[in-house]
Design an enzyme around this catalytic site. Sequence first.
Site, mmCIF file in Angstrom:
data_model
loop_
_atom_site.group_PDB
_atom_site.id
_atom_site.type_symbol
_atom_site.label_atom_id
_atom_site.label_comp_id
_atom_site.label_asym_id
_atom_site.label_seq_id
_atom_site.Cartn_x
_atom_site.Cartn_y
_atom_site.Cartn_z
ATOM 1 N N GLU A 157 58.579 61.968 38.765
ATOM 2 C CA GLU A 157 59.610 61.434 37.882
ATOM 3 C C GLU A 157 61.008 61.929 38.225
ATOM 4 O O GLU A 157 61.979 61.180 38.158
ATOM 5 C CB GLU A 157 59.293 61.773 36.420
ATOM 6 N N HIS B 285 51.996 61.172 24.730
ATOM 7 C CA HIS B 285 52.338 59.781 25.050
ATOM 8 C C HIS B 285 52.930 59.025 23.864
ATOM 9 O O HIS B 285 52.946 57.812 23.854
ATOM 10 C CB HIS B 285 51.099 59.033 25.569
#
Lengths: 354, 343
Positions: free
Chosen positions: B63, B132
């Site tokens: 990321e 999440h």
Amino acid sequence: MSIKPITQQTQQVQSDHVDSDQVVSDPIDKKSVGAVTALDIYRRVVLIRRFEERVGMLFRQGQLPGFVHLYIGQEAIAAGVCTALRDDDYIVSTHRGHGHVIAKGGDPDRMMAELFGKVTGYCKGKGGSMHIADFSKGVLGACGIVAGGLPIAVGAALSAKTRSTDQVAVTFFGDGAANEGSFHESLNLASTLNLGVLFVCENNQYGEFTAATDAMNIENVAERAASYGIAGVIVDGSDPLEMHLLAQQAVARARQGGGPTLIEAKTHRRDHAEGEDAFLAGQKYRSDDELAAAESSDPLNRIHKDLLSFNFASAAELETIDAAAVNKVDAAVQFARNSDDPTEAVLLEDRWVA
Amino acid sequence: MGGVIVSRNTYIASIRQALTEEMRRDESVILIGEDVRLGVFAGTRGLCDEFGPDRVIDTPISELAVAGAGIGAAATGLRTVVDLMFGTFLYLAMDQIANQAGNMRYMFGGQTSLPVVFMTQNGGGLGAGPHHSQPMHPLFMNMPLIKVVVPSNPFDAKGLLKAAIRDDNPVVFLNQLSLGATRAEVPEGELVIPLGVGEIKRQGSDVTICSAGLAVHRCMEAAEVLASDGIEAEVIDLRTLKPWDKQLVIDSVAKTGRFIAVDESYPTCGAASEWAATVAEFAFSDLKAPVRRVSNTDVPMPFNPDLERQVMPSAADVVEAARSTVGVGIGVNADGMPAVDGD
């Protein structure tokens, strides 16, 4: 992958990492750089040196806000690499970045003005020493975060590839950055996307004041290239002409679509009392032997000697170039001193693009 | 709108439509991220077939480097959409988003623009668990020069994403995880909703309920309930959280005199705190009652769907807050119900 210690012949860039054990080992012919380029390199090395000496002095005198990280001792790397680049190639610099900007053709006046925090500076006084950029010269900015610049260079190379240009991107960083996740992610990403990036590790043997030998259990940062399937090479980062020749090969490879190279330039930090050593209140972190080695490997002396021995220039000609560098720095300080501080209006400029 | 094809899009189909249209319109737009070719959330699915692997770029799960590459590309002539999949993954990219993207233009004295969109899924509602489901938007609202967008429905998702891609500033674009399959009528072709402009979803005169993203739906449900009490709530969907439509909110409060901030994030320094503080600062003389905030319970997002529902603002929470607010300043009628003006 075989990587030889710095005491041996500088390794050539390998054109095919699959056969990475087959190391080409032609002897380096520094004279092959040629007089014109060698003098260009000298001009940049000496300008960086005189600029940084002055910055150190101004900082010690308390004339500059914030703090500075001087590039003294590492000039060979910026000058050697940037003379192998085109104007439209990209570089991303570090907190120790003045040398990179000068080597890529940055304007000493606007640099010095930025260090003084003046509105005529590259960033209108809003960036300072660690954030000088010159997009017109492909300098995508210095970066105050260790390893922060690597992904940005990967992106610049991705952009070049997408736009079908053959521009390359160079990211300079220190040995300390090689222990950041960003380093590993960036090398792997550049490798998997086969991008034209030069990862130039300026291994000055210390991350802040911690020895690289205490921060990694391998001898050479370049060994890490093998993990990402890219070429890794070691070069004497105190030798401007060697540095240039090696960079030239890596740049050519990147331009031709050959992918990234990790170049480990072994060098020495000579940023003594003027730079971050000032924070140590007299404590020592390097032995006298190390300091002596740093002094004796001086890149300015090295290229001076080479130029004379190759008959590329006379001592008088080199003296003239040196004096011109001093004059440029004098003028830059004058320019900075005569410039205005940014107004309150400048504070609110450069936010959103409308 | 004659001749415009309108389909009942899902939220995700709207994302795909916006990306497709913008990539057709401008060949400098690229999409980069993990599995963008297959498209885990389907918003990017099929784009590689049309635009090829040089513009739809699969990456390793990295990321930080991928976000930085998006920035580097945006600083050198491209418009990048960086797909970071789940909002919580942005924590891994934080140096690049916060230190680099957020500062670059300003700290370099305006030398560059930075047309980069960091697109991800935000918030809870799918039982995805703590790693999440976190609401990420307040974190980025706290950064000076990053735009933050939270579409609450398929129509806005398309119009806002098209605006975000055309924007020359870094944008954190937060799709609502649990709204992906919801549908609405969305026109094909040019639909651009300017960033920073909110929308009144329901007109009302008694209380202003300000919200964004998933919570807008809870506020609309609450407004129905309140209407049956005779309380007319005005519901605002801010759509963009930074910069945000302060004037729309202040004007509404001038009309209603009461303000409730409903946000799916945490109470301390959450989006609702910012809205409430702004109303207190700029509309104090219009207020007939103290402002109220309805935020997430201050715990990580639990997995169990019932517990998860308890964490997030519910319609009942909004109804309770509105009733208490409306009860202040106008009294309670003989039945013990909050009385509206003139009752």
